[in-house]
Design an enzyme around this catalytic site. Structure first.
Site, PDB file in Angstrom:
ATOM      1  N   ASP A 175       0.779  -1.252   0.000  1.00  0.00           N
ATOM      2  CA  ASP A 175       0.000   0.000   0.000  1.00  0.00           C
ATOM      3  C   ASP A 175       0.813   1.307   0.000  1.00  0.00           C
ATOM      4  O   ASP A 175       1.802   1.415   0.722  1.00  0.00           O
ATOM      5  CB  ASP A 175      -0.857   0.091   1.262  1.00  0.00           C
ATOM      6  CG  ASP A 175      -1.571  -1.181   1.622  1.00  0.00           C
ATOM      7  OD1 ASP A 175      -1.492  -2.150   0.878  1.00  0.00           O
ATOM      8  OD2 ASP A 175      -2.221  -1.193   2.686  1.00  0.00           O
ATOM      9  N   GLU A 180     -10.483  -2.274   4.674  1.00  0.00           N
ATOM     10  CA  GLU A 180      -9.130  -1.782   4.931  1.00  0.00           C
ATOM     11  C   GLU A 180      -8.965  -0.387   4.320  1.00  0.00           C
ATOM     12  O   GLU A 180      -9.740   0.027   3.465  1.00  0.00           O
ATOM     13  CB  GLU A 180      -8.089  -2.710   4.274  1.00  0.00           C
ATOM     14  CG  GLU A 180      -8.159  -4.152   4.738  1.00  0.00           C
ATOM     15  CD  GLU A 180      -7.075  -5.051   4.144  1.00  0.00           C
ATOM     16  OE1 GLU A 180      -6.518  -5.857   4.895  1.00  0.00           O
ATOM     17  OE2 GLU A 180      -6.786  -4.960   2.937  1.00  0.00           O
TER      18      GLU A 180
HETATM   19  C1  FRU Z   1      -3.857  -3.626   2.787  1.00  0.00           C
HETATM   20  C2  FRU Z   1      -3.204  -4.055   4.096  1.00  0.00           C
HETATM   21  C3  FRU Z   1      -3.530  -3.073   5.203  1.00  0.00           C
HETATM   22  C4  FRU Z   1      -2.396  -3.265   6.167  1.00  0.00           C
HETATM   23  C5  FRU Z   1      -1.245  -3.510   5.234  1.00  0.00           C
HETATM   24  C6  FRU Z   1      -0.188  -4.424   5.780  1.00  0.00           C
HETATM   25  O1  FRU Z   1      -3.232  -4.126   1.654  1.00  0.00           O
HETATM   26  O2  FRU Z   1      -3.630  -5.362   4.426  1.00  0.00           O
HETATM   27  O3  FRU Z   1      -4.802  -3.269   5.780  1.00  0.00           O
HETATM   28  O4  FRU Z   1      -2.185  -2.163   6.989  1.00  0.00           O
HETATM   29  O5  FRU Z   1      -1.782  -4.049   4.041  1.00  0.00           O
HETATM   30  O6  FRU Z   1       0.937  -4.455   4.975  1.00  0.00           O
END
Ligand code: FRU
Length: 512
Positions: free
Chosen positions: A41, A225
Site C-alpha cells: 500500500d 481496509e
Molecule cells: C492492505 C493491508 C492493510 C495493512 C497492510 C499491511 O493491503 O492489508 O490493511 O495495513 O496491508 O501491509
C-alpha cells in the site's frame, strides 16, 4: 572476519538499491516501483514545501510480504520519483502497517522544534508476537513526527495513541484529516466490517465519535481496509459532498482486492451515505488497483489519488525481480451528478502530460472493419485516446490491442451490446505463477453511454490503465509479456466501427 564480510555485503546491497537501473524485465517505466524488494500500500501521502511524499508498505529483506516498514520516495512534479531511505522501522510495539501523514501547521501536537512545519504520521502497529500468542488486540495506532520535511522520523514516546481495548483483530489503517468546521483532527479507521471515526485536538488523545458500515452496507465479502474520507465538489456546482473510500479484500468485482466508495455527508462526528445501504460503487473495475488513498494538503481543492497496482490474489507471486509491485499513476478525483446518483469520476493528473513524447499515430474519421494497425511505438509506454461514434458503428465490440511478435496481447475494449468496457489479459504473457491471475475478461458495469464512446489509455511495460466515458469508468490491469507489447491496433469485431479520432503518443521513462 565474518562481520567484515557482512558489512561488505550490506554495503553492496544498499548501494545496489540506491543505484537501481530500472531496466529489468517488466520494470515499470512511468510508474513508481521500489528499487528492490517488496512493496504494498501507499502510505503517508502528504504534500509539503513543494514536495509530494509517498511512503509505502515495505519489506526490505525479501520480495514477499514481511515485517512492515515505511519506505519513502519524494517527487516535485508528481511523475518522477527520488528514492529515499526507509522512513519508519518496526520496533518493540510491532510492525509499521498502513497509515497517513499530515502537515501540523498550528503545531497542535507540540512536536515543532524549528521554523519548519512538522509532519505527523499515524500508522497501525501490528504486534506479531501478540498475534502468534492467539491474542486479538495485536493492532493499535501510533504516531511519529518529522521536523525535517519527512527525512527523519521520531516515534512519539507515549504510543499507542489509540489502543485496542475491545480486542478487534482487524483494527487498522488510520487516515487523518483536519476538519476546519470543528477545528479537530479526524481519523478514519478500518475495524473489521466497518469504519470508525475519532476526533482529536492534538493527534495524541482520540475520542470515538461515529461508525459507518457493518452488515448490509456496501460490499461485505472481505475485510474493510485503508479508508479515506474527504470533501469533494460536485463538478460545475458549489455543492460539496463527502467521499469515503474503503478497500476490501477479497470481494472485488472481478476477483480479489478492490476499492469501493460511498458519497454522503460528514458532520465532524459520523459519515452518512446518500445511497441505499446495499448500493455498491467500485472505484476501479480492473484487478490491479488496491488500497489507494489521496494526498493530504494539496492546494486548490485538488484530490489526487494513488493506488497499489496489484491484488492480494497473486501479488507475492508476480514474475518480477529484484522488486515486487508498483503504484498506479496519480489521478484527480471529482464528483459528477449522473442518472445513478452522484459518482466519483477520475482523470489522469495533468502532471502526467509531462511524460508525452512523439505522437506515433493520428487518425480522423475512419471506419474500421476487423483489425487496423495504428502503429508500432518501438516501446511499450504509450498514451492512447480514441473516440467512436456508436450511431455509425455496427460492430459488437471494438477496442485497442497491444501486441508483440509472439502473439501475446493485452486487449481493452467496449462491448457494444452489453454497453460495458472490458479488459482481457488471457493471452498477455506469463500467467503460470498463479492460477488466480487469469479469470477471463474483466468488466465494468453497464453504462448509459451517449453516442460517442471515449477511451483514454496509458500503457506501461507491465500495465494498462483505462479511464473511459469521461472518467466514470476506470480499469487497471497488470500483465507480464515475454517481449514488450509495442504494436498497437484498433479492432472492430462483428461489424465496423467509426473512429472519430484516434491518437497515440510515446511516453518518456521517468527513470532516465
Ligand atoms: C492492505 C493491508 C492493510 C495493512 C497492510 C499491511 O493491503 O492489508 O490493511 O495495513 O496491508 O501491509
Amino acid at each position: 572476519m565474518k562481520t567484515l564480510v557482512m558489512i561488505f555485503a550490506i554495503t553492496l546491497i544498499t548501494a545496489a538499491s540506491a543505484t537501481a537501473q530500472y531496466d529489468e524485465k517488466h520494470r515499470p517505466q512511468i510508474h513508481f516501483s521500489p528499487p528492490a524488494m517488496w512493496m504494498n500500500d501507499p502510505n503517508g501521502m502528504v504534500y509539503h514545501n513543494g514536495e509530494y511524499h509517498l511512503f509505502y508498505q515495505y519489506y526490505p529483506k525479501d520480495t514477499v510480504w514481511g515485517p512492515m516498514h515505511w519506505g519513502h520516495a519524494i517527487s516535485r512534479d508528481l511523475v518522477r520519483w527520488q528514492n529515499m531511505p526507509i522512513a519508519i522501522e518496526p520496533d518493540k510495539l510491532g510492525y509499521i502497517f498502513s497509515g497517513s501523514a499530515v502537515a501540523d501547521k498550528n503545531n497542535s501536537a507540540g512536536f515543532k522544534n524549528s521554523s519548519n512545519t512538522p509532519l505527523v504520521a499515524m500508522f497501525t502497529y501490528h504486534d506479531p508476537d501478540g498475534e502468534k500468542a492467539g491474542r486479538s488486540d495485536f493492532q493499535y495506532q501510533g504516531i511519529a513526527f518529522s521536523n525535517d520535511s519527512g527525512r527523519t522520523w521520531t516515534k512519539f514516546d507515549k504510543n499507542p495513541v489509540i489502543s485496542n481495548a475491545e480486542k478487534v483483530r482487524d483494527f487498522r489503517d488510520p487516515k487523518v484529516i483536519w476538519h476546519e468546521p470543528t477545528k479537530r483532527w479526524i481519523v478514519s479507521l478500518a475495524v473489521g466490517n466497518h469504519i470508525r471515526f475519532y476526533e482529536s485536538p492534538d493527534m495524541k488523545n482520540w475520542t470515538l465519535t461515529g461508525r459507518f458500515g457493518g452488515k448490509g452496507v456496501g460490499a461485505q465479502t472481505g475485510v474493510w481496509e485503508c479508508p479515506d474520507l474527504f470533501p469533494l465538489k460536485i463538478e460545475g456546482t458549489n455543492e460539496t459532498k463527502w467521499v469515503l473510500l474503503v478497500s476490501i479484500n477479497p470481494g472485488g468485482p472481478n476477483g480479489g482486492s478492490a476499492t469501493q466508495y460511498f458519497v454522503g455527508s460528514f458532520d465532524g462526528k459520523a459519515f452518512r451515505s446518500d445511497a441505499p445501504p446495499e448500493r455498491i460503487n467500485w472505484l476501479d473495475h480492473g484487478r490491479d488497483n488496491y488500497a489507494g488513498v489521496t494526498w493530504d494538503n494539496i492546494p486548490n481543492g485538488r484530490r489526487i489519488f494513488l493506488g497499489w497496482m496489484s491484488n492480494w490474489d497473486y501479488a507475492q507471486k508476480v514474475p518480477t525481480a529484484p522488486w515486487r509491485s508498483s503504484m498506479t499513476l496519480p489521478r484527480d478525483l471529482a464528483l459528477r451528478k449522473t442518472s445513478k446518483g452522484i459518482s466519483v469520476v477520475q482523470k489522469f493528473s495533468l502532471e502526467t502530460a509531462a511524460l508525452q513524447g512523439a505522437e506515433f499515430f493520428k487518425l480522423k474519421n475512419k471506419t474500421a472493419d476487423g483489425k487496423l494497425l495504428l502503429g508500432n511505438a518501438g516501446q511499450p509506454m504509450a498514451e492512447i485516446t480514441i473516440e467512436i461514434d456508436l450511431a455509425k458503428s455496427s460492430s459488437s465490440e471494438f477496442g485497442i490491442e497491444a501486441a508483440n511478435s509472439k502473439g501475446e496481447k493485452m486487449i481493452v475494449g467496449f462491448d457494444a451490446a452489453a454497453k460495458r468496457f472490458f479488459t482481457d489479459r488471457t493471452n498477455s504473457g506469463d500467467s503460470s505463477f498463479s492460477k488466480d491471475f487469469i479469470k477471463g475478461r474483466h468488466y465494468s458495469p453497464r453504462l448509459n453511454v451517449s453516442s460517442t464512446v471515449k477511451l483514454h489509455l496509458i500503457f506501461d511495460t507491465a500495465s494498462v490503465e483505462l479511464i473511459a466515458d469521461d472518467g466514470t469508468v476506470a480499469m487497471t490491469d497488470t500483465f507480464f509479456p515475454s517481449e514488450t507489447l509495442n504494436d498497437f491496433s484498433f479492432f472492430a469485431n462483428g461489424g465496423n466501427a467509426r473512429l472519430v479520432s484516434a491518437r497515440g503518443w510515446k511516453l518518456r521513462s521517468i527513470w532516465r
